[in-house]
Design a protein around this motif. Structure first.
Motif, short mmCIF file in Angstrom:
data_model
loop_
_atom_site.label_atom_id
_atom_site.label_comp_id
_atom_site.label_asym_id
_atom_site.label_seq_id
_atom_site.Cartn_x
_atom_site.Cartn_y
_atom_site.Cartn_z
N ALA A 57 0.85 -1.19 0.00
CA ALA A 57 0.00 0.00 0.00
C ALA A 57 0.88 1.23 0.00
O ALA A 57 1.78 1.37 0.84
CB ALA A 57 -0.93 0.02 1.21
N GLU A 58 0.65 2.10 -0.96
CA GLU A 58 1.31 3.41 -1.00
C GLU A 58 0.27 4.44 -0.57
O GLU A 58 -0.67 4.75 -1.31
CB GLU A 58 1.84 3.72 -2.39
CG GLU A 58 3.16 3.04 -2.71
CD GLU A 58 4.36 3.70 -2.02
OE1 GLU A 58 4.20 4.86 -1.57
OE2 GLU A 58 5.43 3.08 -1.94
N LEU A 59 0.43 4.95 0.66
CA LEU A 59 -0.54 5.88 1.24
C LEU A 59 -0.02 7.31 1.18
O LEU A 59 1.10 7.58 1.59
CB LEU A 59 -0.83 5.51 2.70
CG LEU A 59 -1.33 4.09 2.96
CD1 LEU A 59 -1.57 3.90 4.46
CD2 LEU A 59 -2.58 3.79 2.16
N HIS A 60 -0.85 8.20 0.71
CA HIS A 60 -0.52 9.62 0.68
C HIS A 60 -0.89 10.21 2.04
O HIS A 60 -1.97 10.77 2.21
CB HIS A 60 -1.28 10.30 -0.46
CG HIS A 60 -0.91 11.72 -0.68
ND1 HIS A 60 -1.59 12.55 -1.55
CD2 HIS A 60 0.09 12.48 -0.16
CE1 HIS A 60 -1.04 13.75 -1.54
NE2 HIS A 60 -0.02 13.73 -0.70
N ALA A 61 0.00 10.05 2.99
CA ALA A 61 -0.22 10.50 4.36
C ALA A 61 0.90 11.46 4.73
O ALA A 61 1.93 11.06 5.29
CB ALA A 61 -0.24 9.31 5.32
N PRO A 62 0.74 12.76 4.44
CA PRO A 62 1.82 13.72 4.72
C PRO A 62 2.16 13.84 6.20
O PRO A 62 3.27 14.27 6.53
CB PRO A 62 1.26 15.03 4.17
CG PRO A 62 0.24 14.63 3.16
CD PRO A 62 -0.36 13.38 3.70
N PHE A 63 1.23 13.51 7.09
CA PHE A 63 1.47 13.58 8.53
C PHE A 63 1.34 12.17 9.11
O PHE A 63 0.51 11.37 8.67
CB PHE A 63 0.48 14.52 9.20
CG PHE A 63 0.58 15.95 8.71
CD1 PHE A 63 1.47 16.84 9.29
CD2 PHE A 63 -0.21 16.38 7.65
CE1 PHE A 63 1.58 18.14 8.82
CE2 PHE A 63 -0.11 17.68 7.18
CZ PHE A 63 0.79 18.56 7.77
N THR A 64 2.16 11.86 10.12
CA THR A 64 2.14 10.52 10.69
C THR A 64 0.77 10.13 11.20
O THR A 64 0.35 8.98 11.07
CB THR A 64 3.16 10.42 11.85
OG1 THR A 64 2.89 11.46 12.81
CG2 THR A 64 4.59 10.57 11.34
N SER A 65 0.04 11.08 11.74
CA SER A 65 -1.30 10.79 12.27
C SER A 65 -2.25 10.34 11.17
O SER A 65 -3.17 9.55 11.41
CB SER A 65 -1.87 12.02 12.97
OG SER A 65 -1.75 13.17 12.14
N GLN A 66 -2.03 10.80 9.94
CA GLN A 66 -2.93 10.43 8.85
C GLN A 66 -2.72 8.98 8.44
O GLN A 66 -3.67 8.33 7.97
CB GLN A 66 -2.72 11.38 7.67
CG GLN A 66 -3.19 12.79 7.99
CD GLN A 66 -2.96 13.77 6.85
OE1 GLN A 66 -2.28 13.48 5.88
NE2 GLN A 66 -3.52 14.96 7.00
N GLU A 67 -1.52 8.44 8.63
CA GLU A 67 -1.34 7.01 8.36
C GLU A 67 -2.16 6.17 9.32
O GLU A 67 -2.70 5.13 8.94
CB GLU A 67 0.14 6.63 8.44
CG GLU A 67 0.36 5.17 8.08
CD GLU A 67 1.82 4.77 8.02
OE1 GLU A 67 2.16 3.69 8.58
OE2 GLU A 67 2.62 5.49 7.40
#
Length: 350
Positions: free
Chosen positions: A265-275
């Motif tokens: 999975a390649e997740l576009h999560a610019p902030f750690t909390s968004q992952e």
């Protein structure tokens, strides 16, 4: 539905500043590389679509200048979205589905270095209630992080581990901006530390899409788009549960992500909390390798980072390192808009 695949992917080396380069200078090597990988020339592409933001460039219709990198004469079939390039890819995919094109070139770029990106991004907020308060992108992400901590979904130590894992993975990514042992740092906006936030930088990316036998002729192992969908949350942050992302879950459902497990999975999560939010919404367990490229925490060229997630997932399929991958892109504050695609290699399709 026509079978459509990503057959080539290229990106720039992402840097903190590229003052010496215009958008065209940034794009040209990437476009040459992605077309060279397929053997196609620009005038052999059926449709071209780009993604960028005039707010970053500081001038209206800035994308028309970037067309110099593609070559708009003789006339080409071209379109543009004022969004991340992942949404340009979606438009190109739709164009191929209509039968009006068999191939498409999709590219996106962003130069965040000339201005203060945290202030620029406030212009995408609700213009009546939120934007006049000037809450910047990091402050809003901190609200989401605190909501997750209050709900017991994470803590500051766990967030630091996410940042460290992504940037350690990026050591093997020659295009990444931040790699290796990046310190958690001081609080930027509590509870987020500098290590929880993405780097500011400039970059570009491009992919080539092709349908059916054309894709097989252009690529030894095409990354077939088995499903793709995008959804949006309510514009007002006050009516959303920031600890969850129903739009990402719905997009994944319609893209077929829950039909069979994915291995990457390649997740576009610019902030750690968004992952944290995305892993929960997308049902990603420990068996799934998340962001082997380092993700947006290693390089976050705004307007290109989402397309890069699709490209990185496709590249792993091209190399035989993945059979079924999920790619995610987001736009807006606190995961407001979400796009999910499921990519498969030929063997997985058979």
């Amino acid at each position: 539905m026509r079978d459509v695949a990503i057959v080539a992917f290229a990106q720039s080396a992402h840097r903190r500043r590229t003052d010496e380069l215009s958008e065209v200078d940034l794009l040209m090597p990437v476009l040459h590389e992605v077309l060279g990988a397929t053997g196609l020339k620009a005038n052999e592409i059926g449709f071209t679509c780009s993604g960028s933001a005039d707010y970053l460039a500081g001038r209206a219709f800035s994308f028309t200048m970037a067309l110099d990198g593609v070559g708009a004469h003789p006339p080409i079939s071209e379109s543009h979205v004022e969004m991340d390039g992942a949404w340009a890819l979606y438009e190109a995919w739709v164009k191929i589905q209509t039968g009006e094109a068999d191939t498409a070139l999709v590219y996106s770029y962003g130069k965040s270095s000339p201005g203060r990106v945290r202030d620029v991004l406030t212009r995408q907020l609700d213009p009546y209630y939120l934007a006049p308060l000037w809450p910047d992108s990091v402050a809003l992400a901190a609200l989401q992080a605190q909501a997750l901590i209050d709900a017991g979904d994470t803590d500051e130590g766990a967030l630091a581990e996410i940042g460290a894992r992504n940037r350690t993975a990026a050591v093997d990514n020659p295009y990444a901006q931040l790699t290796g042992d990046v310190p958690a740092g001081d609080h930027l906006v509590h509870p987020l530390r500098t290590g929880d936030c993405p780097p500011i930088g400039d970059g570009a990316a491009a992919v080539v899409l092709a349908a059916g036998d054309t894709a097989r002729a252009l690529c030894e192992r095409p990354a077939w788009i088995r499903g793709i969908d995008h959804r949006i949350e309510a514009h007002s942050l006050g009516v959303r549960d920031l600890t969850d992302s129903p739009s990402a879950r719905l997009a994944a459902e319609h893209a077929g992500a829950f039909e069979r497990p994915v291995d990457t999975a390649e997740l576009h999560a610019p902030f750690t909390s968004q992952e944290v939010v995305l892993r929960k919404a997308l049902g990603l367990g420990d068996a799934v390798r998340v962001n082997p490229s380092g993700g947006a925490l290693a390089a976050n060229p705004i307007m290109a980072a989402g397309l890069i997630r699709l490209g990185e997932a496709a590249a792993r399929i091209h190399r035989g390192e993945s059979d079924r991958a999920l790619a995610h892109a987001t736009s807006g504050p606190c995961l407001q808009q979400n796009l999910v695609a499921v990519l498969e290699g030929e063997s997985a399709h058979e």
